[in-house]
Each structure stands twice: as structure tokens, then as C-alpha cells.
Design an enzyme around this catalytic site. Structure first.
Site, PDB file in Angstrom:
ATOM      1  N   LYS A  32      -5.917  -9.017 -22.219  1.00 38.71           N
ATOM      2  CA  LYS A  32      -6.667 -10.225 -22.566  1.00 38.71           C
ATOM      3  C   LYS A  32      -8.098 -10.193 -22.038  1.00 38.71           C
ATOM      4  O   LYS A  32      -9.057 -10.420 -22.794  1.00 38.71           O
ATOM      5  CB  LYS A  32      -5.933 -11.450 -22.005  1.00 38.71           C
ATOM      6  CG  LYS A  32      -6.728 -12.743 -22.060  1.00 38.71           C
ATOM      7  CD  LYS A  32      -5.973 -13.872 -21.412  1.00 38.71           C
ATOM      8  CE  LYS A  32      -5.938 -13.762 -19.912  1.00 38.71           C
ATOM      9  NZ  LYS A  32      -7.218 -14.125 -19.270  1.00 38.71           N
ATOM     10  N   THR A  33      -8.257  -9.912 -20.758  1.00 38.33           N
ATOM     11  CA  THR A  33      -9.595  -9.944 -20.142  1.00 38.33           C
ATOM     12  C   THR A  33     -10.498  -8.879 -20.749  1.00 38.33           C
ATOM     13  O   THR A  33     -11.690  -9.114 -20.983  1.00 38.33           O
ATOM     14  CB  THR A  33      -9.483  -9.753 -18.619  1.00 38.33           C
ATOM     15  OG1 THR A  33      -8.599 -10.735 -18.087  1.00 38.33           O
ATOM     16  CG2 THR A  33     -10.842  -9.894 -17.960  1.00 38.33           C
ATOM     17  N   ASP A 224     -11.511 -19.032 -22.140  1.00 41.02           N
ATOM     18  CA  ASP A 224     -10.387 -18.273 -21.585  1.00 41.02           C
ATOM     19  C   ASP A 224      -9.251 -19.225 -21.217  1.00 41.02           C
ATOM     20  O   ASP A 224      -9.487 -20.391 -20.878  1.00 41.02           O
ATOM     21  CB  ASP A 224     -10.875 -17.510 -20.346  1.00 41.02           C
ATOM     22  CG  ASP A 224      -9.864 -16.505 -19.841  1.00 41.02           C
ATOM     23  OD1 ASP A 224      -8.953 -16.126 -20.607  1.00 41.02           O
ATOM     24  OD2 ASP A 224      -9.977 -16.078 -18.671  1.00 41.02           O
ATOM     25  N   GLN A 258       2.557 -19.238 -21.825  1.00 47.61           N
ATOM     26  CA  GLN A 258       2.207 -19.269 -20.408  1.00 47.61           C
ATOM     27  C   GLN A 258       1.528 -20.587 -20.021  1.00 47.61           C
ATOM     28  O   GLN A 258       0.783 -20.652 -19.044  1.00 47.61           O
ATOM     29  CB  GLN A 258       1.308 -18.081 -20.059  1.00 47.61           C
ATOM     30  CG  GLN A 258       1.998 -16.740 -20.268  1.00 47.61           C
ATOM     31  CD  GLN A 258       1.170 -15.567 -19.785  1.00 47.61           C
ATOM     32  OE1 GLN A 258       0.921 -15.406 -18.585  1.00 47.61           O
ATOM     33  NE2 GLN A 258       0.741 -14.724 -20.713  1.00 47.61           N
TER      34      GLN A 258
END
Length: 752
Positions: A32-33, A224, A258
Site C-alpha cells: 500500500k505505502t 491514506d 481493516q
């Protein structure tokens, strides 16, 4: 653009799709990052001025890491990107625009303590009881209102909210809220929530001047962890992105599976409804997990598939099959901790792991106690991540200080700690007079407070101290006749510590209540423990003095071997989000613990259990190579032995991914009304013993068949010792094995 070669096809598409709304659903361990940072770098390389890019994160650490990664790709241009937390970015804008909503540009920012101080002052001036209108509880209610875009007038008109306040015995919060807002504005100050609330107000009241300016400025917006946004944050983002003629160049990255911060106000609906809000949306699913092995990934898929509304995805991995997930069933929570630590040591040796490769995850912070004790007994260095070690927590130290003074009234440090807690009007000035007087006479502080009237203190303080002394003497008189648990529970009840903690009515306060409860349960376990530990020479001494000695020796064990030493990590599952470890133990996998009792009893139990399931999903996906799930068939809760059913969540994992050498105690699970459960395999159940009646010590002889309150059925192998010091060696069934029990403490019924 060599960095694009590091990406798989889906990642590359998500990075290079520049225009229009984009949602990147990023499964755990899916990079993801990397996608987010490379997307920003790609935008700059495509000629987008860095100052036209806004990136919003939830932590300063994430923002810093992102900028460092971008700098490696595009150099110093990264410095001109607007990247930071929601609060830091909008505080920066407010500094430039605050005068337009009646605040000075150099407005103060109140931290939580400042805000609570203002609230306390308002409560007092309104003639309300500060014990009922606790500043933390009131601040929490005001914060929740602001994050749901509810101003004081809307609060006053919200019947459900007012009814909830009335039920909490705080019906005038709406009035305090209105006065608090006026007082902050008059002082030219904003609290932490205002940094978002007031930016929303700024944009709302200045659509043409201010809002348009920032709509034009930020051509590309990236967010994010979008699943963690609340209603206020989502609304601000919409104001910046959605306007006539907007290209809607927004990219959100997140994972609905999540979303675990509902208790903080996060709304999973923001990510679930994103496609409805942006009909031209392009969705990319990062489904390849680069962290975990096949068994772990499939277990996570099995679990999350049970949730109702979700953004469907199928996580997969190419890291090999890995180890089946181990199920560890213990008879008690103490045994669970010992076996987890033994297994940890075994894995460390077998797989050549370091301590830092292990994490023990629990649902509530109070659970750390038994695992800390087991690690200390094995001399294994550890760190409680995101919190304090159990015996360092204030509320635990407060109770222990009362117990220390009960055993030894001359314990000066403990006496100083408790003489004005809970508050009884004995201030620092009075204590200084008493200390100086006692020092001058060469007597102890305990002796000094008993003659404090000679040291010039007020009559009111003297009366408070006199009541305190009478209470402590009463505790001391009960030492000989009562067990450590009886004394400790009486102390906690009469001192009013629980009442003091509960009045806050916040999540943090509830955690502190659980810690005190866990301390008492630990003392109960100490008193009731009948198993002979060859290293424990005080097995026959269940006094408070003996308990405190054990605790002091335990907390004094030298596991602090410097900052660079490798340590096992202990943490709540919430604290573990974003982290990864080679081996993970998820402990306390029991109904009413995980999922929590609060979730099971919630008004909207289905949604609450869905969030608990997402929390379990997060826990599973922290593991890279080895995952162990453990639970205890019994544990002390609120001073009583509680028999536990294993968590429904373990039942949801296919047996194909489990090492079933220990069966799951799943047949005992009873669903709440409104739930349909899948058929389960019938296995044994830990049951309270309805007709259980301990037999006299003399009847427990070699060869006898017996029933033990915790360990179940067994056979006596031998009996050693004389009189009340007899110790029986018993072979138990159901995988418990052989144990040595001191008969004067053991609850054993001879059955044959």
C-alpha cells in the site's frame, strides 16, 4: 522511471492512472505505502507541480516515511508537496485564513488538558457536580459531537443525544458545550477537534473566497487509510474535490476489512459508499500479500468472508504453504500464558528467531499481566507496545500502594501516594507540614499523620486524615483472618477506587477499570492456586504479605538490558495495526473476550461483531510465518471462576488450515438472538461443575479417581507429605497431563 519496475501489474496501473477518482483497495501486506508514494512521485514526473498535490495521512510517522520515500525518487521536489496529518495540514491553512471566521491568525491550540481545564471551570461556575460532570467524560461527548458536525444548537435539538446524556446522569452537557465554544472563541483558542471542525466552518461560510482558492490549489488529493476517516474528515475532503466542473482527481487508499476504529468515531460507510459518492470511480484491488504464507492468508480470507457488507476481494500469496495455524487450549489463563511462552521459546530455538520476531496480541490491555509474569519468570526481555507494563499503570500502582500500607504502615512512598487518592482534601501544603514535623521528631510519616493536629493543619484536613487512618487500621486488623484476595477486594471497594475510575465514562477509564479488575483476579488466582511450583517456596502462604512479596520480586526482575536488546512485543490488536512479525500469538480467543462482551451486548450487535471480526482479521494478518491462537477454558473474572467457550471466530477458519492437535471447544458457543450459525463439529466443552463438592484431604489417596474444579477428571498417582502439607501427584485427562497439587488448597472431589 525504474521504480515502476518494482511494481506488479495492478500496482503499476494504480500508480499511473492519474486523472479522475481512484480507489485502491489494499489488502494486508500488499504494498500500500509503495503504491501511494510512487503515485505521488509519478504525478510530479508527469509535470504536476508538487505544491498542487495534497496528501493526507493519520500519523506524522506515515507522512514522514512517505516524504522520505518520495525524495529518494524525485529529490528535493518532494519538499514542496503538501503531505501531513489531517490536523497539521488544516492547522496550516487555518493560520492563514482564521480571521475570516473570527479567530486571530495566531490562535492558541488547546491540548486535551487545557480543554478539560476549561470544562471544569464551566462546570463549577454553573454549580454542577464535578464528580458527575467529569471533565474527561464531558470532553469526550463534545469531541464526538464535533466529529459528527453537530454544533451546540444541533446538539440541543437532538432528542436521542439528550436522552443518552440524561441516562448518563449528565443532562446539561448541551449547555456546557455551548459555553465551552464561546469561551474558547473568546480566548482565541481552538482545541484539537476544532482544527477539523473550524476548517469545515471556514469552507462552509466562505465558499467563493476561501474554498474556491483551495479547490484550485490542490489539483490532486490523496488520502491514506481512508477506512479510518470520520464523518467530518470525509465531508472536508468532499468540499475540496466535488464542485462544478471538477475533474475529481482524488485517490483514496484503504481496506474496509481493516476498519477497526469505530469507537473513535471512524465510519466504515465512508469507504463502502465511496463509489456511490464518485460514480466515475476506477477501483484497483491489491490482492497479492507479500507478507504471509498461504495458511495464514487463507485463514484471514475465511474469517472476513463472514462479514455482511464489504468490498469483496480475495487475498492470495506466493510465499508458500507455511505452517498450519496452531490452536492452543489451556485450562486456565495462567497456564495459557506459561504454554504460550514455552512455545515461543521452542520456536525461537527451532527457527533461529530473535525475541523481536514475536508478538503476543490481546483484545484488552489488562490481559498483558499473566504474559508479562510468564516472560519475566523465563527471563525473556519484552516491551509493552503502545502502553505501559501492567504493574506500571497508575491505577495498578495505586491499589498496590494501599495494600503495601495495609501490610506495612511505615511504607512512606506508598503512604504519600494514597493519602490524597481518591481526593480527600489533603493537599501538598498540609503534607509538607506533616513531613517536616515528623522529620523533626524522628518519627515515621504514619506516626506523623496520627498527630498531624500538632503541625498546624486545618480542622477539615485533620478530619479527613482521621477518617483515612481509621479506614487503614480497619484493613490492617483484617490481615490475619482474611486471605490476600479478601483484604484486597475490601480495600478497593471501601476506598472507592472503582467509583473514581468509572465516573469518567470514557474508553480510557474503562481500560483502567479492567486493569484493577485484572489485578484483583490475579490476587484471587494467587490465593486459589493449588499447583505446586517447585520454585515457589511460599506455596502454603496465601497472605497479602506473601502476595506483595511475589509481586515485588516479579516487578524487580532485571529484564531491562538496554535499549538495543531484542524484545518480545506485547500489545493490543489495535496497537498492532500496520506492524508485522515472523510469529504471532493471538491470545484469549474466548467468547466475551474476543469478540468482546461489550460488542455482544451492543444495541447493534451485528455491526459490533463485524468490527470485532475485522479486528481479528487485522490480528491474523500481522503474522508472516507462524500463527498461534490460544484460549483458556477458565479464568477468574470479577473474583469468580468463569468457564469459557472458545471464540466463534476460530470456528470460522477452515480445518484445512489448522493444526487440530488441540480441538476447538466450539460446541459450547451459543449465538446471540438474530444470528444464524453454521453447523459445527461436536467437541468437548468446559463446564461449570453443578454438583461439585470437595472431599476431605484424607480421602485423596493413591489410585483414587477424582474430579478437580478446574482440571476435570483424573487419577491420583501418589501422595507425599504429612497432615495439611500433603501434595498429590495426579494424572488428568483431556490433555491436561500430570500435575502436583497441595491438598489443603486443592478443590478435589473423590469419585471412585
Amino acid at each position: 522511471m525504474g521504480y515502476l519496475d518494482e511494481l506488479n501489474n495492478i500496482q503499476k496501473s494504480a500508480v499511473t492512472h492519474i486523472n479522475g477518482p481512484v480507489m485502491v483497495i489494499a489488502g494486508p501486506g500488499s504494498g500500500k505505502t509503495r503504491v501511494l508514494t510512487y503515485r505521488i512521485a509519478y504525478l510530479v514526473e508527469q509535470g504536476i507541480p508538487p505544491w498542487e498535490i495534497l496528501t493526507l495521512t493519520f500519523t506524522n510517522k506515515a507522512a514522514k516515511e512517505m516524504k522520505e520515500r518520495i525524495t529518494k525518487v524525485i529529490g528535493d521536489k518532494a519538499n514542496n508537496i503538501w503531505a501531513g496529518t489531517f490536523h497539521s495540514i488544516f492547522a496550516k491553512i487555518l493560520r492563514m485564513e482564521a480571521t475570516k471566521i473570527g479567530y486571530p491568525s495566531d490562535f492558541s491550540i488547546y491540548d486535551s488538558q487545557d480543554a478539560k481545564s476549561v470544562i471544569t471551570e464551566i462546570v463549577k461556575t454553573q454549580g454542577l457536580d464535578t464528580k458527575i460532570y467529569n471533565s474527561s467524560a464531558v470532553y469526550s461527548r463534545i469531541s464526538l459531537a464535533k466529529n459528527n458536525l453537530i454544533d451546540p444548537q444541533a446538539y440541543f435539538e437532538d432528542g436521542d443525544r439528550l436522552l443518552e446524556d440524561k441516562q448518563r446522569k449528565m443532562p446539561y452537557i448541551y449547555k456546557i458545550y455551548a459555553l465551552y465554544v464561546k469561551k474558547c472563541k473568546r480566548a482565541g483558542a481552538m482545541d484539537f477537534d476544532d482544527l477539523l471542525y473550524q476548517i469545515h466552518e471556514l469552507f462552509d461560510k466562505n465558499p467563493e473566497g476561501v474554498l474556491e482558492k483551495y479547490q484550485r490549489k490542490f489539483k490532486y488529493i490523496l488520502v491514506d487509510e481512508f477506512q479510518d476517516t470520520n464523518q467530518l474528515q470525509a465531508s472536508i475532503i468532499q468540499k475540496l474535490v466535488k464542485f462544478p466542473g471538477s475533474p475529481e482527481n482524488i485517490c483514496i487508499v484503504g481496506d474496509d476489512a481493516q476498519s477497526i476504529y469505530g469507537f473513535r468515531g471512524a465510519s466504515i460507510q465512508n469507504i463502502l459508499d465511496f463509489e456511490k459518492d464518485y460514480p466515475n470511480l476506477t477501483v484497483y484491488k491489491l490482492e497479492q500479500n507479500y507478507r504471509s504464507t498461504h495458511f495464514i492468508v487463507q485463514a484471514a480470507n475465511d474469517v472476513i468472508a463472514r462479514n455482511r457488507r464489504q468490498l469483496k476481494k480475495k487475498i492470495f500469496t506466493e510465499k508458500g504453504e507455511g505452517h498450519p495455524i496452531r490452536i492452543l487450549r489451556a485450562m486456565t489463563d495462567t497456564e495459557e500464558a506459561k504454554r504460550v511462552v514455552d512455545m515461543l521459546v521452542e520456536q525461537r530455538l527451532r527457527h533461529h528467531y530473535e525475541n523481536e520476531d514475536f508478538a503476543i496480541l490481546y483484545r484488552t490491555n489488562a490481559q498483558s499481566r499473566v504474559f508479562e509474569e510468564s516472560l519475566k519468570n523465563k527471563r525473556i526481555p519484552y516491551k509493552v507496545y503502545g502502553g505501559m507494563s501492567f504493574y506500571d499503570r497508575k491505577e495498578v500502582k495505586d491499589v498496590l500502594a494501599y495494600l503495601r500500607v495495609t501490610v506495612n504502615p511505615k511504607d512512606e512512598e506508598a503512604l504519600k501516594r494514597i493519602i490524597n487518592y481518591p481526593t480527600r482534601g489533603v493537599g501538598a501544603t498540609s503534607m509538607a507540614k506533616i513531613s517536616q514535623g515528623a522529620e523533626a521528631e524522628g518519627i515515621s510519616l504514619w506516626e506523623g499523620i496520627q498527630k498531624c493536629y500538632e503541625y498546624g493543619i486545618t480542622k477539615r484536613t485533620y478530619n479527613s486524615i482521621k477518617e483515612f487512618i481509621a479506614m487503614m487500621k480497619m484493613f490492617q486488623e483484617g490481615l490475619q483472618a482474611n486471605s490476600a484476595y479478601d483484604v484486597a477486594s475490601r480495600v478497593v471497594k471501601m476506598v472507592g477506587i472503582m467509583k473514581d475510575l468509572k465516573k469518567e465514562k470514557t474508553v480510557e477509564a474503562q481500560n483502567r477499570v479492567e486493569n484493577v479488575t485484572e489485578l484483583l483476579d490475579g490476587i484471587k488466582s494467587f490465593v486459589e492456586d493449588d499447583e505446586v511450583d517447585e520454585l515457589n517456596t511460599n506455596i502454603d502462604d496465601k497472605s497479602l504479605r506473601s502476595y506483595l512479596q511475589n509481586v515485588i520480586l516479579l516487578t524487580d526482575m532485571d529484564t531491562d538490558e538496554g535499549e538495543n536488546v531484542s524484545r518480545v512485543k506485547l500489545m493490543s490488536v489495535h496497537s498492532a495495526k500496520g506492524l508485522e512479525f515472523k510469529s504471532v500469538f493471538i491470545v484469549g480467543m474466548e467468547e466475551n473476550l474476543f469478540p468482546s462482551m461489550m460488542a455482544l451486548r451492543s444495541k447493534d450487535a451485528r455491526s459490533a461483531i463485524d468490527e470485532e471480526r475485522r479486528l481479528f482479521y487485522v490480528a491474523i494478518t500481522r503474522a508472516e510465518q507462524i500463527l498461534t491462537l490460544s484460549y483458556a477454558s477458565s479464568r477468574y473474572r470479577y473474583g469468580k471462576m468463569q468457564y469459557n467457550n472458545s471464540s466463534r471466530f476460530m470456528e470460522e477458519i477452515s480445518p484445512d488450515y489448522l493444526d487440530m492437535s488441540t480441538p476447538i471447544n466450539r460446541a459450547a458457543v451459543r449465538p446471540n438472538k438474530g444470528f444464524r450459525r453454521q453447523p459445527t463439529r461436536q467437541v468437548s466443552k468446559a463446564q461449570p461443575l453443578g454438583n461439585f463438592k470437595p472431599s476431605p484431604i484424607g480421602q485423596v489417596v493413591a489410585g483414587a479417581k477424582i474430579l478437580h474444579e478446574r482440571f476435570g477428571n483424573g487419577k491420583v498417582i501418589s501422595v507425599d507429605g504429612m497432615g495439611t502439607n500433603k501434595v498429590a501427584t495426579i494424572l488428568f485427562e483431556s490433555g491436561v497431563g500430570e500435575k502436583r497439587l497441595m491438598l489443603k488448597f486443592a478443590k478435589i472431589q473423590v469419585t471412585g
